[in-house]
Design a protein around this motif. Sequence first.
Motif, PDB file in Angstrom:
ATOM      1  N   LEU A   8      49.792  34.315  25.102  1.00  0.00           N
ATOM      2  CA  LEU A   8      49.718  32.858  25.128  1.00  0.00           C
ATOM      3  C   LEU A   8      49.208  32.311  23.799  1.00  0.00           C
ATOM      4  CD1 LEU A   8      50.137  30.279  26.698  1.00  0.00           C
ATOM      5  CD2 LEU A   8      47.817  30.482  27.593  1.00  0.00           C
ATOM      6  N   ARG A   9      48.333  33.064  23.126  1.00  0.00           N
ATOM      7  CA  ARG A   9      47.856  32.619  21.816  1.00  0.00           C
ATOM      8  C   ARG A   9      49.026  32.477  20.850  1.00  0.00           C
ATOM      9  NH1 ARG A   9      44.008  36.015  21.283  1.00  0.00           N
ATOM     10  NH2 ARG A   9      44.999  37.559  19.935  1.00  0.00           N
ATOM     11  N   ARG A  10      49.930  33.447  20.872  1.00  0.00           N
ATOM     12  CA  ARG A  10      51.123  33.367  20.014  1.00  0.00           C
ATOM     13  C   ARG A  10      52.063  32.255  20.499  1.00  0.00           C
ATOM     14  NH1 ARG A  10      52.360  37.683  16.604  1.00  0.00           N
ATOM     15  NH2 ARG A  10      50.434  38.764  16.041  1.00  0.00           N
ATOM     16  N   ALA A  11      52.219  32.149  21.813  1.00  0.00           N
ATOM     17  CA  ALA A  11      53.134  31.159  22.360  1.00  0.00           C
ATOM     18  C   ALA A  11      52.648  29.735  22.110  1.00  0.00           C
ATOM     19  CB  ALA A  11      53.308  31.387  23.859  1.00  0.00           C
ATOM     20  N   SER A  12      51.321  29.545  22.094  1.00  0.00           N
ATOM     21  CA  SER A  12      50.775  28.199  21.879  1.00  0.00           C
ATOM     22  C   SER A  12      51.183  27.658  20.525  1.00  0.00           C
ATOM     23  CB  SER A  12      49.244  28.226  21.995  1.00  0.00           C
ATOM     24  OG  SER A  12      48.853  28.537  23.312  1.00  0.00           O
ATOM     25  N   TYR A  13      51.238  28.545  19.533  1.00  0.00           N
ATOM     26  CA  TYR A  13      51.687  28.115  18.201  1.00  0.00           C
ATOM     27  C   TYR A  13      53.145  27.651  18.263  1.00  0.00           C
ATOM     28  CZ  TYR A  13      53.267  28.373  13.371  1.00  0.00           C
ATOM     29  OH  TYR A  13      53.823  28.079  12.155  1.00  0.00           O
ATOM     30  N   VAL A  14      53.976  28.400  18.979  1.00  0.00           N
ATOM     31  CA  VAL A  14      55.395  28.051  19.091  1.00  0.00           C
ATOM     32  C   VAL A  14      55.553  26.723  19.833  1.00  0.00           C
ATOM     33  CG1 VAL A  14      57.630  28.762  20.027  1.00  0.00           C
ATOM     34  CG2 VAL A  14      56.093  30.468  19.034  1.00  0.00           C
ATOM     35  N   LEU A  15      54.787  26.540  20.910  1.00  0.00           N
ATOM     36  CA  LEU A  15      54.845  25.290  21.671  1.00  0.00           C
ATOM     37  C   LEU A  15      54.412  24.105  20.821  1.00  0.00           C
ATOM     38  CD1 LEU A  15      53.366  26.530  25.064  1.00  0.00           C
ATOM     39  CD2 LEU A  15      55.716  25.750  24.674  1.00  0.00           C
ATOM     40  N   LEU A  42      58.395  19.310  16.263  1.00  0.00           N
ATOM     41  CA  LEU A  42      59.823  19.145  15.973  1.00  0.00           C
ATOM     42  C   LEU A  42      60.383  17.943  16.717  1.00  0.00           C
ATOM     43  CD1 LEU A  42      62.113  20.549  14.401  1.00  0.00           C
ATOM     44  CD2 LEU A  42      62.620  21.831  16.470  1.00  0.00           C
ATOM     45  N   GLU A  43      59.989  17.787  17.969  1.00  0.00           N
ATOM     46  CA  GLU A  43      60.457  16.646  18.754  1.00  0.00           C
ATOM     47  C   GLU A  43      59.881  15.333  18.206  1.00  0.00           C
ATOM     48  OE1 GLU A  43      59.707  17.319  22.868  1.00  0.00           O
ATOM     49  OE2 GLU A  43      61.232  18.899  23.041  1.00  0.00           O
ATOM     50  N   ASP A  44      58.626  15.382  17.751  1.00  0.00           N
ATOM     51  CA  ASP A  44      58.019  14.185  17.161  1.00  0.00           C
ATOM     52  C   ASP A  44      58.757  13.766  15.897  1.00  0.00           C
ATOM     53  OD1 ASP A  44      56.127  13.995  19.121  1.00  0.00           O
ATOM     54  OD2 ASP A  44      54.573  15.059  18.012  1.00  0.00           O
ATOM     55  N   TYR A  53      40.307  13.432  -2.225  1.00  0.00           N
ATOM     56  CA  TYR A  53      41.595  14.034  -1.906  1.00  0.00           C
ATOM     57  C   TYR A  53      42.294  13.253  -0.792  1.00  0.00           C
ATOM     58  CZ  TYR A  53      39.531  18.043  -4.318  1.00  0.00           C
ATOM     59  OH  TYR A  53      38.927  18.854  -5.249  1.00  0.00           O
ATOM     60  N   LEU A  54      43.610  13.294  -0.832  1.00  0.00           N
ATOM     61  CA  LEU A  54      44.421  12.788   0.264  1.00  0.00           C
ATOM     62  C   LEU A  54      44.870  13.990   1.088  1.00  0.00           C
ATOM     63  CD1 LEU A  54      46.023  10.562   1.747  1.00  0.00           C
ATOM     64  CD2 LEU A  54      47.902  11.018   0.156  1.00  0.00           C
ATOM     65  N   ASN A  55      44.502  14.015   2.358  1.00  0.00           N
ATOM     66  CA  ASN A  55      44.895  15.087   3.270  1.00  0.00           C
ATOM     67  C   ASN A  55      45.974  14.556   4.215  1.00  0.00           C
ATOM     68  OD1 ASN A  55      42.669  17.270   2.747  1.00  0.00           O
ATOM     69  ND2 ASN A  55      41.583  15.316   2.867  1.00  0.00           N
ATOM     70  N   ILE A  56      47.047  15.316   4.356  1.00  0.00           N
ATOM     71  CA  ILE A  56      48.203  14.872   5.140  1.00  0.00           C
ATOM     72  C   ILE A  56      48.381  15.824   6.317  1.00  0.00           C
ATOM     73  CG2 ILE A  56      50.652  14.303   5.075  1.00  0.00           C
ATOM     74  CD1 ILE A  56      50.349  14.163   1.977  1.00  0.00           C
ATOM     75  N   ARG A  57      48.340  15.275   7.532  1.00  0.00           N
ATOM     76  CA  ARG A  57      48.432  16.124   8.721  1.00  0.00           C
ATOM     77  C   ARG A  57      49.729  16.934   8.721  1.00  0.00           C
ATOM     78  NH1 ARG A  57      46.651  17.052  13.481  1.00  0.00           N
ATOM     79  NH2 ARG A  57      44.894  15.669  13.200  1.00  0.00           N
ATOM     80  N   ASP A  58      50.851  16.276   8.574  1.00  0.00           N
ATOM     81  CA  ASP A  58      52.148  16.971   8.554  1.00  0.00           C
ATOM     82  C   ASP A  58      53.134  16.111   7.770  1.00  0.00           C
ATOM     83  OD1 ASP A  58      54.587  18.194   8.980  1.00  0.00           O
ATOM     84  OD2 ASP A  58      54.187  18.663  11.075  1.00  0.00           O
ATOM     85  N   PRO A  59      53.435  16.487   6.529  1.00  0.00           N
ATOM     86  CA  PRO A  59      54.341  15.669   5.701  1.00  0.00           C
ATOM     87  C   PRO A  59      55.690  15.416   6.353  1.00  0.00           C
ATOM     88  CG  PRO A  59      53.273  17.365   4.373  1.00  0.00           C
ATOM     89  CD  PRO A  59      52.946  17.672   5.811  1.00  0.00           C
ATOM     90  N   ASP A  60      56.184  16.388   7.151  1.00  0.00           N
ATOM     91  CA  ASP A  60      57.497  16.232   7.777  1.00  0.00           C
ATOM     92  C   ASP A  60      57.495  15.154   8.856  1.00  0.00           C
ATOM     93  OD1 ASP A  60      58.645  18.186   6.206  1.00  0.00           O
ATOM     94  OD2 ASP A  60      58.178  19.793   7.622  1.00  0.00           O
ATOM     95  N   GLN A  61      56.317  14.862   9.427  1.00  0.00           N
ATOM     96  CA  GLN A  61      56.251  13.862  10.488  1.00  0.00           C
ATOM     97  C   GLN A  61      56.003  12.451   9.962  1.00  0.00           C
ATOM     98  OE1 GLN A  61      54.341  14.528  14.247  1.00  0.00           O
ATOM     99  NE2 GLN A  61      54.029  16.687  13.824  1.00  0.00           N
TER     100      GLN A  61
END
Length: 304
Positions: free
Chosen positions: A67-74, A80-82, A265-273
């Motif tokens: 589940l630890r590995r799966a949580s990363y995938v989830l 991706l959906e966001d 510094y400017l910290n960006i949670r996720d540039p793709d989002q």
Amino acid sequence: MKSTLEQWRMLQAVVTHGGFSQAAEAVHKSQSTIHHAVHKLEDLLGVKLLEVRGRKAILTDDGELMLRRASYVLNEASKLEDIAKNLSRGVESRLNIAVDEAFPQHLIYQALATVSAEYPHLRVEIHETVLSGTEDIMRKGIADLGISGFALSQYTHQQLCHVTFVAVAHPDHPLHQLENISFEDLKSHRQIVIRDSGIHQQRDVGWLGAEQRWTVSNLRTSIDLISKGFGFAWLPAPEVGALMQEGKLKMLPLSDGRARDERFYLNIRDPDQLGPAGRAFIERLHQSIQDEVSKNKNEEGYIF
């Protein structure tokens, strides 16, 4: 792949909520559906993932690893959906920014004013923080962007500028009666300190050697107390420059260390989002900083 994301999501729900019935209520599925998904997952993998103790479903050692590995995938699938949602929507409706109070606020306002003119329907939420507060806000998923004196390694980050902090007190403060003040001289006078707004990893920054300290929650209160003669502190020069020119604050005649420089510094949670408004804000912020640096005729990114 034998397993599906939905099966792993059902398993995660059971563990998170402590049982099949609780998970069913949380994810709006029937209890039998969740039972079937988890047992099917175990059959497909040939691994026992859960064991029931009393009324609670507990992960086995193998289940914990899986589940630890799966949580990363989830989590990545959710991101991706966001991203797809933002792309289909065009422009994001809201931009959340965490900003350390010591960063020159007028630069934020200038950048936001330009972006708001370009995207008039954008709602902006500014979360004012101190020290590790930006990291806390971003960890909770509240802010998309975080401006801090720390480069947060878990996020994409870029250096913005240096800000000069100066040791100041009211012109009538007793310390101004001395010449070539040392840190020993400061110890017998009240220092005004700003409390870290973070909870998980509180930090102290700067000299904290005074025997008497007043701790406040925000920069504005600190400036107000010092300009009224209640103590001394190192404060960001861009925020107190006008008060110094007006004679309400005066730099302490320290023999050493009366000014120090801090990086931001400017910290960006996720540039793709980030949507177009978020990207525009970053661009305008860099431009505002560059204009300020040029105005100070400083080529090394310092803001005084």
